[in-house]
Design an enzyme around this catalytic site. Sequence first.
Site, PDB file in Angstrom:
ATOM      1  N   TYR A  46     -32.978 -46.142  37.317  1.00 61.55           N
ATOM      2  CA  TYR A  46     -31.728 -45.426  37.574  1.00 61.55           C
ATOM      3  C   TYR A  46     -31.965 -43.948  37.262  1.00 61.55           C
ATOM      4  O   TYR A  46     -33.090 -43.475  37.407  1.00 61.55           O
ATOM      5  CB  TYR A  46     -30.576 -46.084  36.766  1.00 61.55           C
ATOM      6  CG  TYR A  46     -29.234 -45.752  37.347  1.00 61.55           C
ATOM      7  CD1 TYR A  46     -28.950 -45.969  38.703  1.00 61.55           C
ATOM      8  CD2 TYR A  46     -28.236 -45.182  36.567  1.00 61.55           C
ATOM      9  CE1 TYR A  46     -27.724 -45.623  39.246  1.00 61.55           C
ATOM     10  CE2 TYR A  46     -27.004 -44.845  37.106  1.00 61.55           C
ATOM     11  CZ  TYR A  46     -26.757 -45.052  38.450  1.00 61.55           C
ATOM     12  OH  TYR A  46     -25.549 -44.707  38.980  1.00 61.55           O
ATOM     13  N   LYS A 101     -24.307 -71.042  52.120  1.00 60.08           N
ATOM     14  CA  LYS A 101     -25.263 -70.551  53.119  1.00 60.08           C
ATOM     15  C   LYS A 101     -26.246 -69.579  52.455  1.00 60.08           C
ATOM     16  O   LYS A 101     -27.454 -69.608  52.722  1.00 60.08           O
ATOM     17  CB  LYS A 101     -24.478 -69.842  54.224  1.00 60.08           C
ATOM     18  CG  LYS A 101     -25.277 -69.517  55.431  1.00 60.08           C
ATOM     19  CD  LYS A 101     -25.274 -70.695  56.363  1.00 60.08           C
ATOM     20  CE  LYS A 101     -26.058 -70.411  57.606  1.00 60.08           C
ATOM     21  NZ  LYS A 101     -25.806 -71.396  58.628  1.00 60.08           N
TER      22      LYS A 101
END
Length: 440
Positions: A46, A101
């Site tokens: 970061y 899914k």
Amino acid sequence: MIGCRFGLSKEEIFEEAIRLHRLFKGKIEVVPKVPIRSMKDFSIWYTPGVAGPARKIADDLDEVFELTSRWNTVAVISDGTRVLGLGDIGPYAAYPVMEGKALLFKYLGGVDAIPIVLATKDLEELIRVIKVLEPSFGGINLEDIESPKCFFLLERLRKIMDIPVWHDDQQGTALVVLAALINAFKLVGKDIKSSRIVLVGLGAANYSVLRYLEAYGVNTGNIVVVERPDIGILHRGHPLLERFRNTHPHWYEAALKTNSENITGGIREALKDADAVIAASRPGPGIIKPEWIKEMNDYPIVFALANPVPEILPEEALKAGAKIVATGRSDYPNQVNNSLGFPAVFRGALQVRAKKITDEMCIAAAEALAKYVEETGLSENRILPKMTEVEAYVREAIAVAEMAINQGIARRKISREIIEEEIREIIERAHKLPEMLGLR
Ligand code: NAD
């Protein structure tokens, strides 16, 4: 714990599923894939370090595929209008299905998939929203969206997006059906390209089957399409033909290019002397009658795909003389299972950063799947592999990646050896992940 579901009634499975979904509170999560040894590492992952990759991407947009997870991240998108066999149950109720899914995408294909359910049914709004999601994803998987809207949505998005857009209920089903059909025709010793094939129901699934059969080289004049009883067989002289042009353009298209003999009537008339029938219409039994199977050509091939109950039960079809029967159900042999298609297709496409998933890539996948079965034991009760056969996915994904490179739509051009090594590693790692995370 999960294994105890076998032997339960359907209602008991639903209750068990609710209990386990509540226990785990969802099925997927985001986990880091970089080392974090101390807080100092965040100055790389970061700020301030991350500004380096950010600036690099701003200078060259394709770098986003190399410097972020975008390359392997797919959106699983639904508006909740045609969920499983449950119909229009809305986006919130569609969430567990899309999450399931995503789980399959990861476990079977090593693809990171994010469920996105949208609170709109409007075609134009769906197109606008999905298009602006493009910078976040390496691919889009549309799911459980009603027809005929799903046709327009897929077609428009494929044109305007620079990443693969896929509608699993169309292309995924068609890919697996084609693989199964190639093998069924091998077994009965007939040439698929000149055989009489009947499609019962021309919705999301069978419209794509028709397109893939045509792309595979099947003579469309020999294909006969039958719709619901009030519509019957599609043909050039159909009384509603002009109306279809606006209401159901896919029926209009099929009426013009199939059925060169202009056969009229219903399923019975269509099946007379046919070599194969692929039904993807509405739950049976009784949609296809055993006596109609008896009137088919020698060694009939019968795919009855409606869920949860096929258009004709396999035992009835076999008794009536069917040589090879396939359904959508896992409790019968030859399950036409979409999970044999989409994880590998996306694996192959993402591996080479393909800009599209073309029909040729899907046909290459179907052929690879069919060939894998032929090499590992093709029989009347095994025209498709099982979901547990990892090698089938690897072969399929390689075929897709190679076709993308050959068609000039891959951003990454790598050798077959590297493709195979990378794909095998990702798929095998995904299978081991639950164990690595202590989830067994
Ligand atoms: P869809 O609603 O898009 O299409 C169904 C089509 O069948 C419609 O055009 C409808 O008018 C037509 N139809 C309805 N009743 C009919 C009848 N009596 N005779 C002929 N046609 C009729 O649905 P879909 O996504 O194409 O799915 C169709 C069926 O196939 C569903 O039951 C679905 O669960 C099943 N399916 C199975 C698999 C699989 O096994 N892998 C995959 C996809 C769909």
